[in-house]
Design a protein around this motif. Structure first.
Motif, mmCIF file in Angstrom:
data_model
loop_
_atom_site.group_PDB
_atom_site.id
_atom_site.type_symbol
_atom_site.label_atom_id
_atom_site.label_comp_id
_atom_site.label_asym_id
_atom_site.label_seq_id
_atom_site.Cartn_x
_atom_site.Cartn_y
_atom_site.Cartn_z
ATOM 1 N N UNK A 1 -0.064 -11.252 -6.146
ATOM 2 C CA UNK A 1 1.016 -11.723 -5.284
ATOM 3 C C UNK A 1 1.938 -10.554 -4.943
ATOM 4 N N UNK A 2 2.445 -10.555 -3.727
ATOM 5 C CA UNK A 2 3.310 -9.465 -3.271
ATOM 6 C C UNK A 2 4.664 -9.573 -3.965
ATOM 7 N N UNK A 3 5.091 -8.471 -4.546
ATOM 8 C CA UNK A 3 6.412 -8.435 -5.185
ATOM 9 C C UNK A 3 7.497 -8.487 -4.131
ATOM 10 N N UNK A 4 8.471 -9.361 -4.316
ATOM 11 C CA UNK A 4 9.571 -9.460 -3.359
ATOM 12 C C UNK A 4 10.421 -8.200 -3.403
ATOM 13 N N UNK A 5 11.164 -7.964 -2.330
ATOM 14 C CA UNK A 5 12.049 -6.790 -2.304
ATOM 15 C C UNK A 5 13.152 -6.915 -3.347
ATOM 16 N N UNK A 6 13.686 -8.123 -3.538
ATOM 17 C CA UNK A 6 14.770 -8.311 -4.512
ATOM 18 C C UNK A 6 14.314 -7.895 -5.903
ATOM 19 N N UNK A 7 13.069 -8.243 -6.261
ATOM 20 C CA UNK A 7 12.550 -7.871 -7.570
ATOM 21 C C UNK A 7 12.296 -6.364 -7.641
ATOM 22 N N UNK A 8 11.752 -5.796 -6.561
ATOM 23 C CA UNK A 8 11.519 -4.340 -6.543
ATOM 24 C C UNK A 8 12.840 -3.574 -6.705
ATOM 25 N N UNK A 9 13.851 -4.021 -5.988
ATOM 26 C CA UNK A 9 15.140 -3.320 -6.043
ATOM 27 C C UNK A 9 15.744 -3.409 -7.446
ATOM 28 N N UNK A 10 15.607 -4.574 -8.075
ATOM 29 C CA UNK A 10 16.122 -4.723 -9.436
ATOM 30 C C UNK A 10 15.386 -3.807 -10.403
ATOM 31 N N UNK A 11 14.087 -3.653 -10.207
ATOM 32 C CA UNK A 11 13.285 -2.809 -11.100
ATOM 33 C C UNK A 11 13.679 -1.345 -10.961
ATOM 34 N N UNK A 12 13.821 -0.845 -9.724
ATOM 35 C CA UNK A 12 14.160 0.578 -9.553
ATOM 36 C C UNK A 12 15.564 0.868 -10.079
ATOM 37 N N UNK A 13 16.463 -0.101 -9.954
ATOM 38 C CA UNK A 13 17.807 0.082 -10.516
ATOM 39 C C UNK A 13 17.745 0.135 -12.040
ATOM 40 N N UNK A 14 16.921 -0.726 -12.627
ATOM 41 C CA UNK A 14 16.796 -0.721 -14.079
ATOM 42 C C UNK A 14 16.202 0.577 -14.600
ATOM 43 N N UNK A 15 15.164 1.088 -13.933
ATOM 44 C CA UNK A 15 14.555 2.349 -14.359
ATOM 45 C C UNK A 15 15.557 3.487 -14.223
#
Length: 667
Positions: A441-455
């Motif tokens: 399933x395609x990762x939503x942008x909201x989830x991607x943005x949260x992940x890059x902020x966390x990293x």
């Protein structure tokens, strides 16, 4: 009979309440005979006055609370009052070398802990080891089991817990004998079966909690064992005070001999002459006697054959679980796992539990037999002793990292020819799989943005906020793992290196993954925080574009992701590089900011790259992203790395093979 006036009756009742309140701020029990306590679970008061929290039974818990709550906030205000308490305790195991967990002194807004767990949770907490501010629990733990999954320091420690079983401060059990600089630290063994005394003193003005430990009968040491500042939010009037204890796999009894408590003052001293005696541990059982008695009549030949079979069995078993342990590793005992436990946890390292294969080893999912904690075990080959001591020292140091966006390295084990690293298990797998595996399933942008902020937050912690600088040296999507709540965590610290703040890193060996390597590495061979920032920039572009940093199957223009994004930026069409699977379902300003920030982090000049603190500020919207340097206008990462000597690596290691697993996760 003359009835008093109703107002006079109310006044007399008020005076009685005030008098009761003014004398209800302390108590002292030298033994608990006849005491009225709120007890549950295995807790009971013995006929000799001992408060027994647990019996020698496996997997049990017990609670004992003073029945009347106390008000820890000043009347009419939010100021928190001070308190002092002291108690004598004893932990008596059935077997001298093994003990079933420990004791908690607890300050809590409730006495109902029916839903909590025994074992390492000590009857007060649950499997959710992260701090929950709604719990309002302050505790001092006396723990005799080493549980790396909750970040214990060893199997004999005192800790301060706030809303979580993970201590905010802990220290090996002991006390300071003497005053000032002449004082010396003396160890105490909590599970010795001997009575000991604890003093807990809380200063409401500075929110400071001091914990002191000493053998029973010894005056209170001048220097506390450990101290910590407590968050005032933990206090919620009224609060109860009491004790909790739990056992696990080993039979143990936990006792409280005496207890004194006082609000706004010093708790009364215990009268040692009135304390009940500690029951002695049962003598060790002599095992196998009955079998021996039965075996004696057997023929000598049968005994010899059995002995030989037993020796063969033991030798094979020892070889199967043999480890490599040298004298210098003694200090790392709490961080070392037994190979036997890891073998059993992973089912013998069978392929069915294989999570992935990377350039540095295989990763297996496992469940530790004692704690039932899910872990990921990475098997790394090593054929040389050269540098092993230093490498293990760094592994142990990295195991002290504590951040919500860092995968916890729990410890290690060594065997001949291999090193095993034990990590927290991440149930949602690696970001690399979710980004690039077909059919996902395609990762939503909201989830991607949260992940890059966390990293980014995790990298900032590594670079600036920990006691040493940690260079990760292998930041990529396959090393970003997702926990049960889909939070991004940076993992795989097998290549990480540490150095002190303000000093120059001494790394000169180029390691990492093509596509994420900063171009200056080929010239200097020296990893720095700026090379980590470059790799993070490549990672940002990968997440935003949905493409690997190197795409050998693409056209010449699309071979290097950074170059492709640069060319589109120069043409004013940078948004066209966004992942087409998102179907433009994203905030344009966020996507544009991430793409430009990725380019800024990948700037060919290291000094032009931002620090991770600046990166976090950009991602949090606390600072505006600067315009990109004109140096990018006529710059090609591909031509630069070819000139710097990376050309052979690009040809030999295409991106499709370099995205190999380095994951400590599933799925």
């Amino acid at each position: 009979m003359i009835m008093p006036h109703p107002l006079l009756l109310l006044f007399l009742i008020f005076l009685k309440i005030v008098a009761a309140a003014s004398t209800g701020d302390d108590f002292t029990f030298n033994g608990f005979g006849g005491a009225n306590f709120s007890l549950d679970g295995a807790a009971a008061i013995d006929t000799n006055g001992l408060l027994r929290l647990t019996t020698p039974t496996r997997q049990t818990k017990g609670h004992a609370f003073y029945p009347t709550p106390f008000y820890f906030k000043s009347p009419g205000g939010d100021a928190i009052v001070s308190f002092s308490t002291t108690f004598a305790f004893a932990i008596v195991p059935e077997e001298a070398d093994y003990s079933g967990n420990g004791i908690l002194f607890v300050v809590s807004h409730t006495t109902n802990f029916t839903a909590t767990l025994p074992n390492q949770y000590l009857g007060i907490f649950s499997q959710n080891t992260s701090s929950n501010t709604s719990d309002h629990v302050l505790a001092v733990e006396l723990d005799t089991i080493y549980n790396p999954e909750i970040q214990d320091i060893d199997n004999n420690h005192v800790g301060i817990d706030v809303n979580s079983i993970r201590s905010i401060a802990s220290r090996t059990a002991g006390y300071y004998d003497g005053n000032g600089s002449s004082s010396s630290f003396k160890n105490l063994t909590l599970r010795s079966g001997q009575a000991m005394q604890v003093w807990v003193e809380f200063n409401g003005t500075g929110m400071r909690l001091d914990v002191t430990l000493a053998p029973i009968g010894k005056p209170k040491p001048a220097r506390p064992l450990l101290s910590s500042v407590i968050d005032s939010k933990v206090v919620l009037d009224p609060m109860y005070v009491g004790f909790s204890s739990a056992t696990g796999s080993f039979l143990t009894s936990h006792y409280i001999l005496g207890w004194s408590f006082k609000l706004n003052g010093t708790a009364a001293a215990l009268d040692y002459t009135k304390l009940p005696p500690v029951p002695r541990a049962r003598p060790a059982k002599v095992r196998g006697v009955s079998k021996l008695a039965i075996a004696l009549p057997f023929a000598l030949s049968s005994i010899v054959l059995l002995a030989i079979a037993a020796v063969v069995f033991v030798v094979k078993r020892r070889r199967k679980y043999a480890e490599l342990l040298e004298d210098w590793e003694q200090e790392y005992g709490p961080h070392r796992f037994s190979y036997k436990d890891l073998f059993r946890a992973t089912g013998g390292f069978k392929d069915k539990d294989l999570l992935g294969i990377g350039g540095f080893g295989r990763v297996y999912r496992g469940v530790l037999p004692a704690s039932k904690l899910e872990v990921a075990v990475k098997r790394v080959s090593h054929d040389s002793k050269q540098g092993m001591k230093e490498f293990v020292a760094e592994i142990v140091s990295i195991g002290q990292l504590r951040h919500r966006n860092i995968v916890q390295l729990l410890g290690y084990c060594r065997r001949k020819g291999e090193l095993l690293l034990v990590y927290d298990y991440m149930p949602n797998g690696s970001l690399d799989k979710l980004l690039h595996d077909p059919g996902r399933a395609v990762l939503s942008w909201a989830l991607r943005f949260r992940i890059v902020r966390g990293v980014a937050a995790g990298l900032l912690y590594l670079h600036e906020d920990w006691e040493q600088v940690v260079l990760h040296r292998d930041i990529k999507a396959s090393n970003v793992l997702l926990d049960g709540e889909m939070n991004g965590r940076l993992g795989d610290f097998g290549l990480a290196r540490l150095y002190d703040h303000g000093t120059d890193p001494q790394t000169t060996h180029v390691v990492g993954t093509m596509g994420y390597l900063a171009p200056e590495l080929a010239r200097t061979g020296k990893a720095t925080t700026k090379t980590d920032v470059f790799a993070y920039g490549a990672f940002l572009l990968e997440v935003a574009c949905g493409r690997r940093p190197l795409e050998p199957e693409g056209g010449v223009e699309e071979l290097v992701l950074v170059d492709w994004v640069v060319e589109n930026w120069k043409r004013g069409s940078v948004l066209k590089t966004s992942d087409p699977r998102l179907r433009d379902d994203f905030p344009v300003d966020e996507m544009e900011m991430v793409l430009k920030l990725g380019l800024l982090c990948c700037h060919p000049i290291p000094a032009a790259r931002p620090s991770m603190r600046q990166v976090v500020r950009f991602l949090e919207g606390e600072a505006a992203l600067p315009e990109l340097s004109p140096a990018y206008m006529n710059f090609s990462i591909l031509s630069y790395v070819q000139n710097e000597g990376f050309d052979d690596y690009i040809r030999s290691f295409p991106s499709s093979s370099l995205g190999s697993m380095s994951t400590f996760s599933g799925s």
